[in-house]
Design a protein around this motif. Sequence first.
Motif, mmCIF file in Angstrom:
data_model
loop_
_atom_site.group_PDB
_atom_site.id
_atom_site.type_symbol
_atom_site.label_atom_id
_atom_site.label_comp_id
_atom_site.label_asym_id
_atom_site.label_seq_id
_atom_site.Cartn_x
_atom_site.Cartn_y
_atom_site.Cartn_z
ATOM 1 N N GLN A 15 0.808 -1.224 0.000
ATOM 2 C CA GLN A 15 0.000 0.000 0.000
ATOM 3 C C GLN A 15 0.843 1.278 0.000
ATOM 4 O O GLN A 15 0.473 2.262 -0.644
ATOM 5 C CB GLN A 15 -1.077 0.015 1.072
ATOM 6 N N ILE A 16 1.986 1.279 0.672
ATOM 7 C CA ILE A 16 2.844 2.466 0.571
ATOM 8 C C ILE A 16 3.397 2.580 -0.857
ATOM 9 O O ILE A 16 3.422 3.664 -1.438
ATOM 10 C CB ILE A 16 3.992 2.429 1.612
ATOM 11 N N GLY A 17 3.802 1.431 -1.418
ATOM 12 C CA GLY A 17 4.289 1.428 -2.803
ATOM 13 C C GLY A 17 3.283 2.063 -3.747
ATOM 14 O O GLY A 17 3.645 2.868 -4.614
ATOM 15 N N LEU A 41 10.991 -3.901 -6.851
ATOM 16 C CA LEU A 41 11.413 -5.193 -6.302
ATOM 17 C C LEU A 41 10.299 -5.741 -5.425
ATOM 18 O O LEU A 41 9.820 -5.054 -4.516
ATOM 19 C CB LEU A 41 12.714 -5.022 -5.507
ATOM 20 N N GLU A 42 9.901 -6.950 -5.696
ATOM 21 C CA GLU A 42 8.858 -7.627 -4.912
ATOM 22 C C GLU A 42 9.281 -9.065 -4.654
ATOM 23 O O GLU A 42 10.241 -9.570 -5.236
ATOM 24 C CB GLU A 42 7.516 -7.598 -5.668
ATOM 25 N N ILE A 43 8.555 -9.714 -3.755
ATOM 26 C CA ILE A 43 8.688 -11.156 -3.639
ATOM 27 C C ILE A 43 7.845 -11.766 -4.774
ATOM 28 O O ILE A 43 6.988 -11.085 -5.337
ATOM 29 C CB ILE A 43 8.221 -11.646 -2.243
ATOM 30 N N GLY A 130 10.534 0.231 5.818
ATOM 31 C CA GLY A 130 9.990 -0.998 6.398
ATOM 32 C C GLY A 130 10.443 -1.191 7.835
ATOM 33 O O GLY A 130 11.618 -1.039 8.153
ATOM 34 N N ASN A 131 9.510 -1.528 8.692
ATOM 35 C CA ASN A 131 9.802 -1.651 10.130
ATOM 36 C C ASN A 131 10.353 -3.021 10.529
ATOM 37 O O ASN A 131 10.039 -3.997 9.883
ATOM 38 C CB ASN A 131 8.514 -1.383 10.915
ATOM 39 N N PRO A 132 11.122 -3.064 11.638
ATOM 40 C CA PRO A 132 11.625 -1.942 12.440
ATOM 41 C C PRO A 132 12.710 -1.162 11.694
ATOM 42 O O PRO A 132 13.824 -1.654 11.522
ATOM 43 C CB PRO A 132 12.191 -2.625 13.684
HETATM 44 P P1 NAX Z 1 2.140 -3.842 2.741
HETATM 45 O O1 NAX Z 1 2.028 -5.128 3.464
HETATM 46 O O2 NAX Z 1 0.940 -3.235 2.091
HETATM 47 O O3 NAX Z 1 3.227 -4.000 1.597
HETATM 48 C C1 NAX Z 1 4.472 -4.569 1.799
HETATM 49 C C2 NAX Z 1 4.941 -5.137 0.482
HETATM 50 O O4 NAX Z 1 6.285 -5.566 0.643
HETATM 51 C C3 NAX Z 1 4.132 -6.355 0.014
HETATM 52 O O5 NAX Z 1 3.707 -6.143 -1.311
HETATM 53 C C4 NAX Z 1 5.142 -7.489 0.111
HETATM 54 O O6 NAX Z 1 4.950 -8.475 -0.899
HETATM 55 C C5 NAX Z 1 6.464 -6.748 -0.078
HETATM 56 N N1 NAX Z 1 7.642 -7.450 0.409
HETATM 57 C C6 NAX Z 1 7.761 -8.235 1.507
HETATM 58 N N2 NAX Z 1 8.996 -8.737 1.587
HETATM 59 C C7 NAX Z 1 9.689 -8.245 0.538
HETATM 60 C C8 NAX Z 1 11.011 -8.421 0.073
HETATM 61 N N3 NAX Z 1 11.862 -9.219 0.703
HETATM 62 N N4 NAX Z 1 11.382 -7.771 -1.030
HETATM 63 C C9 NAX Z 1 10.521 -6.990 -1.718
HETATM 64 N N5 NAX Z 1 9.235 -6.805 -1.334
HETATM 65 C C10 NAX Z 1 8.831 -7.422 -0.214
HETATM 66 O O7 NAX Z 1 2.826 -2.817 3.750
HETATM 67 P P2 NAX Z 1 2.853 -1.223 3.693
HETATM 68 O O8 NAX Z 1 1.643 -0.690 4.363
HETATM 69 O O9 NAX Z 1 3.168 -0.783 2.328
HETATM 70 O O10 NAX Z 1 4.069 -0.918 4.695
HETATM 71 C C11 NAX Z 1 5.394 -1.273 4.368
HETATM 72 C C12 NAX Z 1 6.313 -1.100 5.562
HETATM 73 O O11 NAX Z 1 6.358 0.249 5.986
HETATM 74 C C13 NAX Z 1 5.899 -1.898 6.796
HETATM 75 O O12 NAX Z 1 7.037 -2.523 7.348
HETATM 76 C C14 NAX Z 1 5.385 -0.827 7.746
HETATM 77 O O13 NAX Z 1 5.510 -1.219 9.092
HETATM 78 C C15 NAX Z 1 6.318 0.303 7.393
HETATM 79 N N6 NAX Z 1 5.911 1.650 7.818
HETATM 80 C C16 NAX Z 1 6.887 2.504 8.222
HETATM 81 C C17 NAX Z 1 6.631 3.815 8.583
HETATM 82 C C18 NAX Z 1 7.723 4.730 9.020
HETATM 83 O O14 NAX Z 1 7.392 5.857 9.408
HETATM 84 N N7 NAX Z 1 9.006 4.369 9.004
HETATM 85 C C19 NAX Z 1 5.250 4.331 8.582
HETATM 86 C C20 NAX Z 1 4.324 3.553 7.720
HETATM 87 C C21 NAX Z 1 4.528 2.061 7.746
HETATM 88 O O15 NAX Z 1 3.877 1.544 8.887
#
Ligand code: NAX
Length: 327
Positions: A15-17, A41-43, A130-132
Amino acid sequence: TTTPVNVTVTGAAGQIGYALLFRIASGQLLGPDTPVSLRLLEIPQGVKAAEGTAMELDDCAFPLLAGIDIFDDARQGFDGANVALLVGARPRSKGMERGDLLEANGGIFGPQGEAINAGAADDVKVLVVGNPANTNALIAQRHAPDVPAERFTAMTRLDHNRALHQLATKAGVAVNEVERLTIWGNHSATQYPDIFHARVGGRAATDVVDEAWLESEFIPTVAKRGAAIIEARGLSSAASAANAAIDHVHDWVTGTQGEGWTSAAIVSDGSYGVPEGLISSFPVRARDGRWEIVQGLEVNDFSRAKIDASVAELVEERDAVQQLGLV
Ligand code: NAX
């Protein structure tokens, strides 16, 4: 014609993407004169959805979008990357302990750091969302020994922007009248949003709001805003997170203006008692493509205790990933 800048986005189908890619392609990341080539880049399970997003990007006919490539292999995804936005991560699932979470993410950010080390452009700038986020950035950085450590950063800009809005609203001024706020420490519930140097409409913030509000409202509201968004929207912050990522990289590349500052998690040089090497949030300015920590700010006892608590959490996370052999 200018050579396009390669921007790699991981988690591109998330969703952020989805909120981020259109803004990058429209020129909001690198400015109206810089063409971009997107590397998504995705899985493997995410590739089809990323292809759908790429179709929509095509359908925007963005003049600055020079190309889109989709990968499920990190080496290919980061090849030639000038900017790398590491958004995809392993979320915490029910019953997962912190060690499990760190280990799962180590399995992502270690190899991604290696891939950046192997093939990214010499000027690569990395932002981990991506967290943490702070500790994921540390893991990636430690796996990229040939890349200057300062190129690895983690995002606290969303926390910073949330704090700007809260303080502006309380003071009854526009957000652009608030300056010199700082987010210190970890992007987690222990983060410390500091208003002791902040100015609101030219006045000291501490003359405009009282300490009771600071402790009982402001700090917890900023720190728990992510949870409040989930509660209201049923989904975590996405457009605001994408916006913050755009702000972070745009400032890094084009520079921050004047004597004001923003917040970013960058590798500590030991400033303000934060152990060297930790990726911790600081007050920062960007000059000539580099982040600089704003020096010489007085840290009162209240701030000292809050900064120390958040930094202690970062130390614990670092020690945990060290014990797991992830750095
Ligand atoms: P989503 O679950 O909607 O999307 C994550 C995407 O990453 C999925 O499409 C998944 O297939 C993909 N993915 C997983 N492993 C991967 C890998 N090894 N290589 C490439 N792609 C991979 O999550 P979304 O809401 O987009 O949030 C993404 C990350 O941002 C999460 O970890 C979230 O906790 C973090 N956040 C960080 C914030 C910050 O301020 N630093 C705030 C917003 C957000 O919570």
